[in-house]
Design a protein around this motif. Structure first.
Motif, PDB file in Angstrom:
ATOM      1  N   ARG A 122     -15.228  -3.161 -13.769  1.00 27.04           N
ATOM      2  CA  ARG A 122     -14.098  -3.542 -12.909  1.00 27.04           C
ATOM      3  C   ARG A 122     -14.598  -4.634 -11.974  1.00 27.04           C
ATOM      4  N   THR A 176     -13.607  -8.177  -9.302  1.00 26.91           N
ATOM      5  CA  THR A 176     -12.643  -8.970  -8.550  1.00 26.91           C
ATOM      6  C   THR A 176     -12.385 -10.265  -9.308  1.00 26.91           C
ATOM      7  N   GLU A 221     -16.964 -10.554  -8.594  1.00 26.24           N
ATOM      8  CA  GLU A 221     -17.798  -9.481  -8.061  1.00 26.24           C
ATOM      9  C   GLU A 221     -17.585  -8.207  -8.871  1.00 26.24           C
ATOM     10  N   LEU A 250     -17.340  -4.484  -9.199  1.00 24.23           N
ATOM     11  CA  LEU A 250     -17.062  -3.373  -8.292  1.00 24.23           C
ATOM     12  C   LEU A 250     -17.532  -2.043  -8.862  1.00 24.23           C
ATOM     13  N   ALA A 276      -7.944   0.683  -9.876  1.00 19.82           N
ATOM     14  CA  ALA A 276      -8.198  -0.497  -9.060  1.00 19.82           C
ATOM     15  C   ALA A 276      -7.950  -0.194  -7.592  1.00 19.82           C
ATOM     16  N   ASP A 308      -7.556  -2.867  -5.592  1.00 24.57           N
ATOM     17  CA  ASP A 308      -6.638  -3.965  -5.309  1.00 24.57           C
ATOM     18  C   ASP A 308      -6.095  -4.456  -6.645  1.00 24.57           C
ATOM     19  N   GLY A 358      -5.801  -8.162  -7.430  1.00 27.28           N
ATOM     20  CA  GLY A 358      -6.962  -9.042  -7.441  1.00 27.28           C
ATOM     21  C   GLY A 358      -8.118  -8.549  -8.260  1.00 27.28           C
ATOM     22  N   GLU A 359      -7.884  -7.558  -9.143  1.00 26.81           N
ATOM     23  CA  GLU A 359      -8.970  -7.021  -9.953  1.00 26.81           C
ATOM     24  C   GLU A 359      -8.589  -7.012 -11.429  1.00 26.81           C
ATOM     25  N   GLN A 374       0.061 -10.691  -9.358  1.00 29.39           N
ATOM     26  CA  GLN A 374      -1.369 -10.921  -9.241  1.00 29.39           C
ATOM     27  C   GLN A 374      -1.668 -12.093  -8.295  1.00 29.39           C
ATOM     28  N   SER A 399     -12.373 -18.847 -10.864  1.00 26.86           N
ATOM     29  CA  SER A 399     -11.931 -17.471 -10.646  1.00 26.86           C
ATOM     30  C   SER A 399     -11.219 -17.029 -11.907  1.00 26.86           C
TER      31      SER A 399
END
Length: 816
Positions: A667, A669, A673, A675, A701, A703, A706-707, A729, A755
């Motif tokens: 999982r 971001t 990142e 998580l 999630a 968020d 954003g994930e 999203q 991103s």
């Protein structure tokens, strides 16, 4: 045998009906085989039929009686029989030779062999074929014999003519008349081979062919002995023939089996049948084809869930990954072997293993089935009944039987053909669409589907499976579209809901389902010229045939995508949503394996430039949907689905090797990142499936906007699971670093994600009308790169054109 092809020096004339003054009574050059519409266009008498709103302006063509004429030289060569062989006349025709009527036809779907011995003369011969206008003829027959339910606006069910030529919810109305398959004069003596049915079976390692040969004799009263030989793989067997039929069995030791693609090779064996006899004992005729040794079985027996539709070839279950096939051009004479080859490549390149030839079209040419034989593409063939009630009285029934006999016989050599189906949606129409009340006791086709057609298959070719209809539950006492039994068609999702509702179904086998999207931008704007371009423009709506189609597009993307702000965004959003819908549905249906044994998406192809369900548009451009199908039809595939405890990943392994390894779930971001991360050991048997629950650490999630969840398993394609819809999203509008360069004939577009990027796609035709791209709908995590390879653009094309905002699209750009 002597043959005079009748392909040259044809003219056609509008002899009655509402033809314009500039056309009525005028002899116009005709191509044979060909199309009235295209001949009129070539003569400069009408505009391009597919352009703008020309369909409406050209409706008169189907209301006109057309006369086709040619002449040919003939001299008596001593043949016992002289015949006019018309492989395809469309549809109601009177055939006259030198002023003598030699035959009448009333069926596009069969051939005719007419005795012209008494009408032929030495020297120049004049051949005339008068075609009745199909539209008024269909209405007149319907009124005469009792109106019966049909979709669309013309009663196509009153004629044995291609139903979709009268228009469909994806098709242009170009019903006309003409000579659509070859026509010739044949002279022959003593006897000829009328037909061959090489029925194949397998006994251990031996391939067995039971060749059933029908013989035409010049003098039906003569029973002189003839000799027939059948040769396969160097094995020759012969039989004496004293009547009009022969049966010869040939056994081929150590025969190689023919397999569907993905299950093995497709060895094809030449078979030749030779007929000899007469005085002296001479070669009279020969026939040749290619065959393949394989067995077919479909399991529909009741089980604890209901009843499956499980297709087995050579004793092995085949998980069907298929598409529905419609005629590949509204003017079917324009489809040649090369076009068939390209379209079948569209299927195989997308990992498909079956095409269903839909019942509103035609029995395709031999080229189609031969190419499927070569490529290992299985064929489900509908008999030609679709979305209508059909009379069973003699006036129609005799033609139905004649065409079915011919089709069954003609296609019997093809190993790719594994399923015959009685009709498209007629049984469910009678059961659930209210036909019964409106019919008032009139016949509607049930006798064809349950008695005539299975009876003909039992007589002529029992080596294939027969289904009475599609959808069908294989019981007269169960709803024909019940998802626990047999095959289903899922159309409530497109017509009434959004694609998330595919999960409302738990089907054993899906024979039809789909979601619309427009064709490629270039395909669209080369036929639609509204200014400004608008989804509800006059010409746009001519090229949108579905009832409230654009409203359904809006309802379909509404829960998932931001509202488009421009026509370019509307085009991209509706194409993207079509792809997302099928990706969602097929991923879910495949996750049900082995309970679910296959999907046949509606539809592979188009027959004109139109907003439709197709994956490949009429101009042969692959839509985003095609790239989605290629991905979800991978033999080894992973999909994340909701489960009772959160999320689960289903691993599908549709190859002959077991799989064992680790499933890595992360999982992340959108910025990249990590998580949470889990590694889970897993194993999947060959041709099997396995489902693994995902721990909450990766499945839930913090968020959702954003994930993203990444699931990887070595040897299987990576899958990314979004916790939210695009519209909800936090996708960046401009997340890509882009490099464009030329590499010989190709353009390379390298993208790197700053991103998370969802569904990046190069709409290559917008960079250049002749360009195409190798990959599409590519999602990237932050820091990842991908290279798109664009081909087809000329050498002087600017590579940066394929990096422009209206060419390189992604889901997030609909937000900014």
């Amino acid at each position: 045998m002597t043959v005079i092809p009748l392909t040259d020096d044809w003219t056609f004339t509008a002899v009655s009906g509402p033809a314009p003054d500039a056309i009525a009574g005028r002899a116009i050059p005709a191509r044979v085989p060909g199309s009235v519409h295209l001949d009129l266009e070539r003569a400069g008498l009408i505009a391009a039929p597919f352009d703008g709103a020309n369909e409406t302006e050209q409706q008169w063509i189907g209301d006109v009686d057309w006369r086709f004429e040619t002449s040919f030289e003939w001299s008596d060569d001593g043949s016992d029989r002289r015949e006019l062989v018309a492989e395809g006349l469309d549809t109601l025709a009177v055939v006259t030779l030198n002023g003598v009527e030699v035959g009448r036809t009333q069926n596009q779907h069969r051939s005719y062999r007419l005795d012209i011995g008494e009408a032929l003369r030495e020297g120049r011969n004049e051949l005339v074929i008068d075609f009745a206008a199909p539209v008024p003829a269909a209405h007149a027959r319907s009124e005469e014999h009792g109106e019966r339910f049909h979709v669309n606006h013309h009663p196509y069910n009153a004629l044995r003519k291609m139903a979709s030529s009268f228009g469909w919810d994806w098709g242009i109305d170009v019903a006309a008349a003409g000579i659509w398959r070859p026509i010739r004069v044949e002279g022959w003596s003593t006897a000829r081979i009328a037909s061959v049915r090489p029925l194949v079976s397998v006994a251990g390692t031996t391939g067995v062919v039971d060749a059933h040969i029908e013989i035409d004799r010049a003098d039906h009263l003569t029973a002189d002995t003839l000799r027939v030989e059948v040769e396969i793989a160097g094995v020759v067997r012969e039989a004496e023939v004293t009547g009009s039929a022969a049966h010869v069995r040939v056994e081929v030791p150590d025969a190689e089996l023919w397999w569907p693609r993905g299950h093995g090779e497709q060895p094809l064996y030449d078979i030749e049948v030779r007929l000899a006899g007469g005085s002296p004992d001479a070669r009279l005729d020969a026939w040749s084809r290619r065959i393949g040794f394989r067995t077919v079985r479909v399991d529909v027996a009741a089980d604890e869930h209901g009843s499956p539709f499980a297709l087995h070839v050579n004793g092995r279950l085949v998980q069907v990954r298929g598409a529905n096939w419609i005629p590949d051009h509204a003017f079917i004479t324009e489809v040649d072997r090369d076009r068939y080859r390209r379209r079948i490549a569209d299927a195989t390149d997308a990992n498909m293993n079956l095409l269903r030839v839909w019942g509103g079209g035609i029995y395709e040419s031999d080229d189609f089935y031969e190419l499927c034989d070569e490529q290992g593409v299985l064929v489900w063939q509908d008999f030609l009944f679709a979305c209508a009630a059909y009379a069973e009285e003699e006036w129609l029934a005799s033609e139905v039987e004649a065409e079915a006999r011919e089709a069954i016989t003609r296609l019997s050599s093809h190993p790719s053909l594994v399923v015959w189906c009685g009709n498209n949606e007629n049984i469910v129409g009678y059961s659930e669409w209210g036909w019964r009340k409106d019919l008032g006791g009139k016949t509607w086709g049930d006798g064809y589907y349950r008695r005539v057609l299975p009876g003909l298959l039992a007589e002529l070719d029992s080596t294939r499976f027969y289904a009475a209809g599609s959808p069908y539950s294989f019981s007269r006492y169960i709803s024909p579209n019940l998802d626990t039994h047999g095959t289903v068609h899922i159309w409530d999702v497109w017509n009434e809901k959004d694609y998330a509702h595919y999960r409302d179904w738990k089907p054993r086998f899906v024979a039809e389902f789909g979601f619309q999207g427009p064709p490629a931008w270039t395909t669209l704007v080369e036929s639609v010229h509204d200014s400004p371009m608008d989804p509800y423009g006059e010409q746009m709506l001519v090229h949108q045939k579905a009832n409230e189609g654009n409203l359904k597009l809006e309802r379909g993307y509404g829960p998932h995508l931001p509202e488009p702000r421009t026509i370019e965004d509307w085009h991209w959003a509706t194409q993207l949503n079509q792809a997302a819908a099928m990706r969602f549905g097929i991923s879910y249906f495949r996750s049900l394996a082995p309970y679910n044994t296959g999907t046949i998406v509606w539809q592979l192809n188009d027959d004109w430039p139109v907003i439709s369900w197709a994956a490949v548009d009429f101009a042969e451009r692959r839509k985003p949907l095609w790239y989605a199908l290629k991905a979800v039809y991978e033999p080894r595939f992973a999909t994340v689905q909701p489960s009772a405890d959160g999320l689960a990943v289903t691993l599908l392994n549709d190859i002959d090797e077991d799989w064992e390894g680790e499933v890595a779930a992360r999982r992340l971001t959108f910025a990249g990142e990590v998580l949470a991360e889990e590694r889970i050991p897993a194993a999947v048997a060959a041709r099997g499936a396995a489902t693994i629950e995902l721990p909450a650490s990766v499945a839930v999630a913090a968020d959702a906007a954003g994930e993203v969840l990444e699931v990887e398993a070595d040897g299987l394609a990576r899958t990314l699971h979004d916790f939210a819809e695009v519209k909800d999203q936090s996708l960046a509008a401009d997340p890509l670093e882009i490099e464009a360069s030329r590499d010989g004939d190709a353009v390379r577009i390298r993208v790197t994600a700053r991103s998370y990027v969802r569904d990046a796609m190069i709409l290559a035709d917008r960079g250049h009308r002749d360009a195409s791209v190798d990959t599409g709908l590519v999602s990237l995590l932050a820091g990842e790169s991908h290279e798109f390879v664009v081909s087809g653009a000329p050498g002087d094309a600017d590579p940066t054109a394929f990096a422009a905002r209206d060419v390189l699209r992604h889901a997030g750009d609909l937000r900014g």
